[in-house]
Design a protein around this motif. Structure first.
Motif: not given
Length: 68
Positions: A12-16, A20-22, A34-39, A41-48
């Motif tokens: 939820t934090i990363w999606a938020s 904001v960034v998009t 919007a599809a890129y936004g979800a992608l 988010t997933d990439t950032l969460l995996q990296g974190v």
């Protein structure tokens, strides 16, 4: 829901943050689907998650005291 996790592992934090960034990118003229936004988010969460695991391993290897 009684289990806790660090804030940086929250989807939820990363999606938020991505929302904001998009949104800001759209305001300055950079179109983001919007599809890129979800992608993103997933990439950032995996990296974190990977960075958090690496820090945990390095912390354990450099620790001076035993666990237990």
């Amino acid at each position: 829901m009684t289990a806790t996790k660090p804030w940086y592992l929250s989807r939820t934090i990363w999606a938020s943050v991505v929302a904001v960034v998009t949104g800001a990118a759209g305001m300055v003229g950079l179109p983001v689907d919007a599809a890129y936004g979800a992608l993103i988010t997933d990439t950032l969460l995996q990296g974190v998650s990977a960075v958090a695991a690496l820090i945990a391993i390095l912390g354990r290897l450099s620790a001076k005291d035993r666990i237990g």
